[in-house]
Design a protein around this motif. Structure first.
Motif, PDB file in Angstrom:
ATOM      1  N   ASP A  12      56.962  17.892   1.646  1.00 39.79           N
ATOM      2  CA  ASP A  12      55.841  18.389   0.839  1.00 39.79           C
ATOM      3  C   ASP A  12      54.964  19.341   1.655  1.00 39.79           C
ATOM      4  O   ASP A  12      54.378  20.279   1.091  1.00 39.79           O
ATOM      5  CB  ASP A  12      54.993  17.214   0.338  1.00 39.79           C
ATOM      6  N   GLY A  13      54.850  19.095   2.950  1.00 36.79           N
ATOM      7  CA  GLY A  13      54.034  19.966   3.781  1.00 36.79           C
ATOM      8  C   GLY A  13      54.550  21.395   3.782  1.00 36.79           C
ATOM      9  O   GLY A  13      53.768  22.352   3.737  1.00 36.79           O
ATOM     10  N   TRP A  14      55.856  21.553   3.835  1.00 40.32           N
ATOM     11  CA  TRP A  14      56.444  22.893   3.786  1.00 40.32           C
ATOM     12  C   TRP A  14      56.180  23.562   2.436  1.00 40.32           C
ATOM     13  O   TRP A  14      55.852  24.747   2.372  1.00 40.32           O
ATOM     14  CB  TRP A  14      57.932  22.817   4.069  1.00 40.32           C
ATOM     15  N   LYS A  15      56.327  22.794   1.365  1.00 38.21           N
ATOM     16  CA  LYS A  15      56.102  23.342   0.024  1.00 38.21           C
ATOM     17  C   LYS A  15      54.642  23.762  -0.155  1.00 38.21           C
ATOM     18  O   LYS A  15      54.355  24.806  -0.756  1.00 38.21           O
ATOM     19  CB  LYS A  15      56.499  22.308  -1.026  1.00 38.21           C
ATOM     20  N   ASP A  16      53.730  22.949   0.372  1.00 38.89           N
ATOM     21  CA  ASP A  16      52.312  23.315   0.286  1.00 38.89           C
ATOM     22  C   ASP A  16      52.015  24.574   1.101  1.00 38.89           C
ATOM     23  O   ASP A  16      51.250  25.439   0.663  1.00 38.89           O
ATOM     24  CB  ASP A  16      51.441  22.151   0.777  1.00 38.89           C
ATOM     25  N   MET A  17      52.603  24.660   2.281  1.00 40.96           N
ATOM     26  CA  MET A  17      52.397  25.852   3.099  1.00 40.96           C
ATOM     27  C   MET A  17      52.971  27.091   2.417  1.00 40.96           C
ATOM     28  O   MET A  17      52.386  28.176   2.493  1.00 40.96           O
ATOM     29  CB  MET A  17      53.050  25.670   4.473  1.00 40.96           C
ATOM     30  N   LYS A  18      54.087  26.909   1.733  1.00 39.31           N
ATOM     31  CA  LYS A  18      54.715  28.037   1.029  1.00 39.31           C
ATOM     32  C   LYS A  18      53.797  28.595  -0.050  1.00 39.31           C
ATOM     33  O   LYS A  18      53.768  29.806  -0.294  1.00 39.31           O
ATOM     34  CB  LYS A  18      56.040  27.579   0.419  1.00 39.31           C
ATOM     35  N   LYS A  19      53.026  27.722  -0.682  1.00 41.94           N
ATOM     36  CA  LYS A  19      52.101  28.163  -1.728  1.00 41.94           C
ATOM     37  C   LYS A  19      50.803  28.730  -1.154  1.00 41.94           C
ATOM     38  O   LYS A  19      50.315  29.758  -1.604  1.00 41.94           O
ATOM     39  CB  LYS A  19      51.776  26.995  -2.659  1.00 41.94           C
ATOM     40  N   SER A  20      50.250  28.030  -0.160  1.00 41.87           N
ATOM     41  CA  SER A  20      48.935  28.426   0.360  1.00 41.87           C
ATOM     42  C   SER A  20      49.006  29.497   1.445  1.00 41.87           C
ATOM     43  O   SER A  20      48.103  30.328   1.569  1.00 41.87           O
ATOM     44  CB  SER A  20      48.206  27.191   0.915  1.00 41.87           C
ATOM     45  N   HIS A  21      50.078  29.492   2.251  1.00 42.79           N
ATOM     46  CA  HIS A  21      50.209  30.460   3.340  1.00 42.79           C
ATOM     47  C   HIS A  21      51.624  31.043   3.347  1.00 42.79           C
ATOM     48  O   HIS A  21      52.424  30.756   4.255  1.00 42.79           O
ATOM     49  CB  HIS A  21      49.903  29.803   4.695  1.00 42.79           C
ATOM     50  N   PRO A  22      51.960  31.865   2.368  1.00 45.00           N
ATOM     51  CA  PRO A  22      53.319  32.434   2.309  1.00 45.00           C
ATOM     52  C   PRO A  22      53.655  33.298   3.521  1.00 45.00           C
ATOM     53  O   PRO A  22      54.812  33.352   3.936  1.00 45.00           O
ATOM     54  CB  PRO A  22      53.300  33.258   1.017  1.00 45.00           C
ATOM     55  N   LEU A  23      52.659  33.959   4.098  1.00 42.68           N
ATOM     56  CA  LEU A  23      52.929  34.793   5.263  1.00 42.68           C
ATOM     57  C   LEU A  23      53.355  33.944   6.466  1.00 42.68           C
ATOM     58  O   LEU A  23      54.211  34.343   7.254  1.00 42.68           O
ATOM     59  CB  LEU A  23      51.691  35.618   5.619  1.00 42.68           C
ATOM     60  N   LEU A  24      52.744  32.766   6.588  1.00 38.00           N
ATOM     61  CA  LEU A  24      53.100  31.872   7.686  1.00 38.00           C
ATOM     62  C   LEU A  24      54.531  31.373   7.521  1.00 38.00           C
ATOM     63  O   LEU A  24      55.286  31.280   8.497  1.00 38.00           O
ATOM     64  CB  LEU A  24      52.127  30.693   7.733  1.00 38.00           C
ATOM     65  N   GLU A  25      54.896  31.075   6.262  1.00 41.00           N
ATOM     66  CA  GLU A  25      56.273  30.642   6.003  1.00 41.00           C
ATOM     67  C   GLU A  25      57.254  31.762   6.345  1.00 41.00           C
ATOM     68  O   GLU A  25      58.308  31.526   6.940  1.00 41.00           O
ATOM     69  CB  GLU A  25      56.421  30.250   4.530  1.00 41.00           C
ATOM     70  N   ARG A  26      56.884  33.003   6.002  1.00 40.78           N
ATOM     71  CA  ARG A  26      57.775  34.132   6.283  1.00 40.78           C
ATOM     72  C   ARG A  26      57.947  34.324   7.793  1.00 40.78           C
ATOM     73  O   ARG A  26      59.059  34.622   8.259  1.00 40.78           O
ATOM     74  CB  ARG A  26      57.192  35.394   5.664  1.00 40.78           C
ATOM     75  N   GLU A  27      56.869  34.135   8.551  1.00 40.07           N
ATOM     76  CA  GLU A  27      56.969  34.279  10.003  1.00 40.07           C
ATOM     77  C   GLU A  27      57.915  33.246  10.600  1.00 40.07           C
ATOM     78  O   GLU A  27      58.685  33.548  11.520  1.00 40.07           O
ATOM     79  CB  GLU A  27      55.586  34.144  10.628  1.00 40.07           C
ATOM     80  N   ILE A  28      57.856  32.017  10.078  1.00 44.27           N
ATOM     81  CA  ILE A  28      58.750  30.968  10.589  1.00 44.27           C
ATOM     82  C   ILE A  28      60.197  31.307  10.252  1.00 44.27           C
ATOM     83  O   ILE A  28      61.102  31.151  11.093  1.00 44.27           O
ATOM     84  CB  ILE A  28      58.361  29.598  10.007  1.00 44.27           C
ATOM     85  N   ILE A  29      60.446  31.785   9.034  1.00 48.47           N
ATOM     86  CA  ILE A  29      61.810  32.143   8.634  1.00 48.47           C
ATOM     87  C   ILE A  29      62.330  33.283   9.516  1.00 48.47           C
ATOM     88  O   ILE A  29      63.494  33.276   9.952  1.00 48.47           O
ATOM     89  CB  ILE A  29      61.845  32.555   7.149  1.00 48.47           C
TER      90      ILE A  29
END
Length: 362
Positions: free
Chosen positions: A191-208
């Motif tokens: 769930d933490g990843w899903k929440d980050m994907k919604k609230s901080h999409p740029l952070l998720e993109r950097e990790i990917i």
């Protein structure tokens, strides 16, 4: 209650005037446990408390302005600006957004620099927020240590990573980032990843994107490691060649010297690999420089030896001197290529930490 966890930074109590040193010649020492016990009692009993700390559940934690001001410069600034109530003669501070019990653990730490392991396991994240917000560096280091070494898992890794960025904890952010990258499939399902994907999409993109970088780094390291092993094997082949031609080997040759009866078994692993190549080279009818692939490999080994050999005039390896003279006819490009190869071979041998083996033969 644990004071000074073994794996976390030490938490020394500040020296108290009159307790640690009275005169230069006379030292007075206090028992830390007794001091901590007295400070805990002061917190629990709220004796002459002059600060009221309000929490989210409507509760009140009573504390002492002098203790808070000494432990936290943020509290000191807040208390210097606030005024005491005319009725209760207490100043009021609100700490919101974190569990009330975590606030109690935080304030207790300001008194005695102690914490309970069970409470740290439960409230490490909010305690990191509080210690950063109120500039309590001792507690902040303890929280970082616990999160990094004991508490990080696939469920909370994303939360720890985001909080480490917010709280200016670079080491913890790097460690949690590496954990996420190493366990990306499991972490991406939380769930933490899903929440980050919604609230901080740029952070998720950097990790990917860092996944691709990490994969490239791993491939580069593997390629360098394979190259180092190849250069090390070539150097060992040079050592074995010198050993064969100088001392004689029980496995192979030289043809003009019989091994002594008291000669120990060969310790050079590369001799076994050279045996078939040497025997083929000795009997091959196409062993000229442009001959078969096996003979071509043997010619390369002989030339490589000549470039590593320090005394080709007295060297007993066949054609060593001839190869040294032949270099004058080589093109500059070919000579540079051989020089680079020699440098890499010698460097790879020095990286392993083994002593440099002299290829000089007398």
């Amino acid at each position: 209650m644990n004071c000074k966890d073994k794996e976390c930074p030490a938490l020394p109590l500040p020296p108290k005037k009159g307790l640690v040193m009275r005169e230069r010649r006379e030292n007075w020492c206090c028992a830390p446990n007794a001091v901590n016990s007295a400070l805990d009692r002061l917190f629990d009993e709220a004796y002459r408390a002059d600060v009221s700390i309000l929490t989210d559940d409507g509760g009140v934690i009573y504390a002492h302005a002098s203790i808070l001001g000494v432990a936290s410069p943020v509290f000191k600034a807040m208390l210097s600006k606030s005024k005491a109530s005319a009725q209760t003669k207490c100043r009021t501070i609100s700490i919101r957004g974190v569990p009330p019990e975590a606030v109690g653990v935080f304030i207790r730490f300001l008194y005695s620099s102690c914490y309970e392991e069970e409470k740290m396991r439960e409230f490490a994240l909010p305690l990191l927020m509080l210690s950063h917000g109120y500039a309590v560096e001792q507690l902040k280091r303890v929280c970082e240590c616990w999160l990094e070494k004991r508490l990080i898992n696939t469920e909370n890794a994303v939360d720890i990573f985001q909080l480490a960025l917010l709280c200016n904890a670079p080491r913890l952010s790097i460690k949690s980032h590496r954990f996420i990258v190493s366990n990306i499939k499991a972490v991406a399902a939380t769930d933490g990843w899903k929440d980050m994907k919604k609230s901080h999409p740029l952070l998720e993109r950097e990790i990917i994107e860092s996944l691709a970088d990490e994969d490239a780094i791993q491939k580069h390291r593997q390629r360098k490691e394979n190259e180092r092993k190849m250069y090390t094997q070539l150097y060992e082949a040079m050592e074995a060649l010198v050993h064969i031609c100088k001392d004689g080997c029980r496995t192979i040759g030289p043809h003009d010297k019989a091994p002594r009866d008291d000669q120990p078994p060969c310790e050079y692993a590369a001799c076994k690999g050279l045996e078939a190549l040497v025997r083929h080279f000795a009997g091959c009818k196409m062993r000229g420089p442009g001959g078969c692939i096996h003979c071509k490999r043997m010619w390369q080994i002989l030339e490589l030896h000549s470039r590593l050999c320090a005394n080709s005039d007295d060297c007993k390896v066949p054609l060593c001197r001839n190869f040294r003279q032949r270099r004058r006819k080589q093109s500059k490009k070919e000579d540079v290529r051989w020089r680079i190869l020699v440098k890499k071979i010698v460097r790879s041998k020095s990286i392993t930490g083994a002593p440099f083996f002299s290829l000089e033969l007398t």
